[in-house]
Design a protein around this motif. Structure first.
Motif, PDB file in Angstrom:
ATOM      1  N   GLU A  54      34.819  40.892  41.672  1.00 21.18           N
ATOM      2  CA  GLU A  54      36.232  41.241  41.805  1.00 21.18           C
ATOM      3  C   GLU A  54      36.479  42.663  42.293  1.00 21.18           C
ATOM      4  O   GLU A  54      37.548  43.230  42.069  1.00 21.18           O
ATOM      5  N   GLN A  55      35.492  43.234  43.006  1.00 18.14           N
ATOM      6  CA  GLN A  55      35.775  44.464  43.734  1.00 18.14           C
ATOM      7  C   GLN A  55      36.859  44.203  44.767  1.00 18.14           C
ATOM      8  O   GLN A  55      37.707  45.057  45.025  1.00 18.14           O
ATOM      9  N   VAL A  56      36.784  43.024  45.404  1.00 21.28           N
ATOM     10  CA  VAL A  56      37.803  42.632  46.371  1.00 21.28           C
ATOM     11  C   VAL A  56      38.373  41.277  45.969  1.00 21.28           C
ATOM     12  O   VAL A  56      37.712  40.485  45.303  1.00 21.28           O
ATOM     13  N   TRP A  57      39.606  41.042  46.393  1.00 17.42           N
ATOM     14  CA  TRP A  57      40.269  39.766  46.083  1.00 17.42           C
ATOM     15  C   TRP A  57      40.474  38.910  47.333  1.00 17.42           C
ATOM     16  O   TRP A  57      40.695  37.714  47.220  1.00 17.42           O
ATOM     17  N   VAL A  58      40.425  39.523  48.486  1.00 16.07           N
ATOM     18  CA  VAL A  58      40.604  38.804  49.750  1.00 16.07           C
ATOM     19  C   VAL A  58      39.523  39.295  50.712  1.00 16.07           C
ATOM     20  O   VAL A  58      39.250  40.502  50.774  1.00 16.07           O
ATOM     21  N   ALA A  59      38.905  38.372  51.460  1.00 17.20           N
ATOM     22  CA  ALA A  59      37.806  38.780  52.338  1.00 17.20           C
ATOM     23  C   ALA A  59      37.634  37.813  53.500  1.00 17.20           C
ATOM     24  O   ALA A  59      38.110  36.675  53.472  1.00 17.20           O
TER      25      ALA A  59
END
Length: 425
Positions: A245-250
């Motif tokens: 969950e460092q990023v939510w969209v990728a």
């Protein structure tokens, strides 16, 4: 691609007695000659599962590009041969366009994405190959990100402007940037610029490299980068940053998202890449089925093509090769979570009304790495170093033009066909 031509008699010796014996023993079989499913386990699954109920006897033989094209071109030169059906990537099939039979009458093509059907024509009025299987890149999102979508946005019909707004909302309302991008040393960032940004903003990958549309695309990405996680320059694959969950969209290749989807299948959604002013650019790794003009049994080969395009056989091919169907079919519940999650996004991306495929580069040979570097260097100069977009594109276009001329590589989709090197305006 050029291939050395030798007299047919010499080539028969080169193929070896075993191949001759096999061809004789299976005189009534359709020889399915493929560059795909080359690993031993995949070959076994194709023979024992995928082709189990074939309406015609089949001999499935795989080979790497070198031996594959040597044999094919030898048969074409001789004017007769034993190869009945070809299975290869788009770029490989395009090197023998004039030698492939028209498959327009095969009803299976009606079930395939119109964008793929067009690619299968190889720039002609005939259906030179039937799109068989595909892999690609898609977007992924943690479901926590969905409430922050711009008002009225449809995640399956997103635009790049909406992606920027979404990323801005996430950064401002969740304590920091949550969009992630594989900009690490081994990340596939160049494929995004080649197959997604350029087709979406310039309807091109090469010719319009320095166009006003391309400039607008890079300016959009500069804006998106403001709301991109700071560690993205170290991300080679996005599955781990999504999982933790460092990023939510990728954005990433489907194989580089799989671990996140399999580890937390209830946490994520996959969706098509956004669209820009000139379409929804995406980069399919597309394999097709084609019948050479020297095929000894066209009718038998056509029956095999029709069989391979049926929903149940497309699913069996997915299980055997990890390449996705080219037809819109429901994925069974017993498939891995990563397959179930990405399948719908892949289908919607390819089947979208504004789909604009940007194919893998063709004909560059040993210069492929330098071609990719042009896009990486442009990203680093424009986005990371903040240099003026137009000036950078002008300079990089000169590098790209010289490279294309050195390779003498004709254009590929979405650029218009060219005679000789693909031009860079």
């Amino acid at each position: 691609m050029k291939h050395m031509k030798r007299p047919a008699a010499q080539l028969l010796v080169g193929f070896g007695l075993s191949l001759l014996a096999t061809a004789s023993a299976h005189a009534q079989s359709v020889l399915f000659w493929s560059t795909q499913a080359t690993p031993v386990n995949e070959q076994k699954d194709v023979r024992e599962v995928v082709l189990k109920n074939s309406p015609v006897p089949v001999e499935f033989v795989t080979n790497n590009d070198g031996p594959y094209f040597t044999r094919l071109n030898a048969e074409l030169q001789a004017g007769k041969g034993s190869i009945g059906l070809l299975g290869a990537l788009h770029g490989g099939l395009s090197s023998n366009t004039k030698d492939l039979q028209d498959l327009s009458k095969l009803g299976a093509t009606a079930k395939v994405s119109p964008a793929f059907v067009k690619l299968g024509k190889l720039g002609t009025s005939e259906q030179k190959y039937v799109p068989w299987m595909q892999a690609t890149f898609v977007m992924a999102a943690n479901k926590k990100a969905l409430p922050y979508l711009p008002a009225g946005a449809d995640i399956n019909k997103l635009t790049y402007d909406q992606l920027v707004t979404w990323s801005k909302n996430l950064a401002e309302k969740t304590g920091g940037p949550k969009f992630g991008f594989p900009a690490g040393p081994q990340g596939l960032k160049h494929r995004f610029f080649q197959g997604y940004l350029y087709p979406s903003y310039a309807d091109s990958m090469v010719t319009e490299f320095r166009s006003a549309g391309a400039e607008a695309g890079w300016n959009m990405f500069k804006e998106l980068w403001k709301y991109t996680h700071a560690s993205s320059t170290g991300f080679n694959q996005m599955q781990e940053p999504l999982k933790n969950e460092q990023v939510w969209v990728a954005f990433d290749h489907i194989a580089r998202l799989a671990d996140a989807f399999n580890a937390k299948p209830n946490d994520f959604v996959a969706f098509p890449a956004p669209s820009g002013p000139t379409g929804r650019g995406f980069m399919p790794v597309l394999a097709g089925l084609a019948i050479p003009k020297t095929a000894p049994d066209k009718a038998g080969a056509e029956k095999l093509v029709a069989y391979l395009m049926t929903p149940e056989v497309q699913l069996a091919t997915l299980r055997a090769t990890n390449f996705f169907p080219t037809v819109d079919i429901k994925i069974p519940a017993d498939m891995p979570a990563s397959v179930r999650i990405t399948a719908e996004a892949i289908s919607k991306q390819a089947g979208s009304a504004d789909a604009n495929p940007g194919l893998l580069p063709v004909g560059l040979g040993a210069l492929g790495g330098k071609f990719n570097q042009v896009y990486v260097d442009t990203f680093e100069r424009v986005v990371l170093a903040g240099q003026p977009v137009k000036a950078v594109l002008d300079e990089q276009a000169a590098t790209l033009r010289k490279l294309m001329q050195e390779a003498n590589a004709p254009c590929w989709e979405p650029d218009k066909p060219s005679v000789g090197a693909c031009p860079v305006k």
